[in-house]
Scaffold this motif. Sequence first.
Motif: not given
Length: 317
Positions: A18-20, A33-36, A92-95
């Motif tokens: 939502a922030t992105a 946007l980082f996701e482990k 949004v760049e999702l990593k």
Amino acid sequence: MSHMYNLAIIGAGPAGIATAVESYLLGIRDIILFEKDENHNSTIRKYYKDNKRVDKDWKGQKVELDGRIYFVDGTKETTLDFFDEILANHSVELKTHTEVQKIEKRDGYFEVFIAGSSITAKYVVVTIGRMGKPNKPDYKIPPEIKSRVGFTLDGCVGGEKVLVVGGGDSAIEYAVDLSGQNSVFICYRRETFRRANPTNQRDIANAISHKEVEPILGIDIVSLESDEGRVKVIFNDIEPRTFDRVIYAIGGTTPSAFLASSGIKEEDGKPVHDDNYETNVKGLFVAGDITQESGGSIALGLNHGYAIACHIQEQEQ
């Protein structure tokens, strides 16, 4: 200095997404946007059973959505599809598979450290969920039975004698779901399941009355031992019992060490923030269930993201 992002977000759950997206809709670009884990919304993927109902008004808590993300009641699957779609429709760049180690404030920007490298950003939002760090029992789990002790339904194969530990919604849903193919017991330190929502209270009462789940209520677990490779559970007031598998569903923990390493202060187990979710470190925000008393509300997480996006836009004008 490497490329400067306008916004870096840590954690791709509802609040992070939502922030992105809300920031993008307000004209902010260069968002990462980082996701482990391997995909967004890992808590929903790991801890929600298939076809689990997902309500906007979580536990009956009425929340009016403030932003432009229109979230409605659905299931685990439709909720994941919904977030897939809104991510796909905004730049949004999702990593994924990327765990952030710490955040450091520099002169007018932040350095976000990941394994072997770092990126820089003007603003950073931390939306790490509590379930990213599930609560574990105080007693040690013997190494020889660790493969039979878990915190999700991963590894359950059917035809087993299973003990579910906990009294909240996840514990009840695990117990009821497993009861179709297993001999299931549920252990809770209280006498009733009053923490759970009304639907789950009804479901567990029905499962118990039909002898599909055996309750062990008002009882604490003292320790676990190996019993020829199975899990021997030592209780405080009843005789030990042995199970093929034990599943803990006892909530999650605020990632205090990570917050502290990033300079974020905590009070009463929650990060300190103002009405815009900005922490004591200017430009560094928190959102999602780590800011909530009990966590879990997707709608509140969406509202946090909108509030942060609006505040950043105001700061940039």
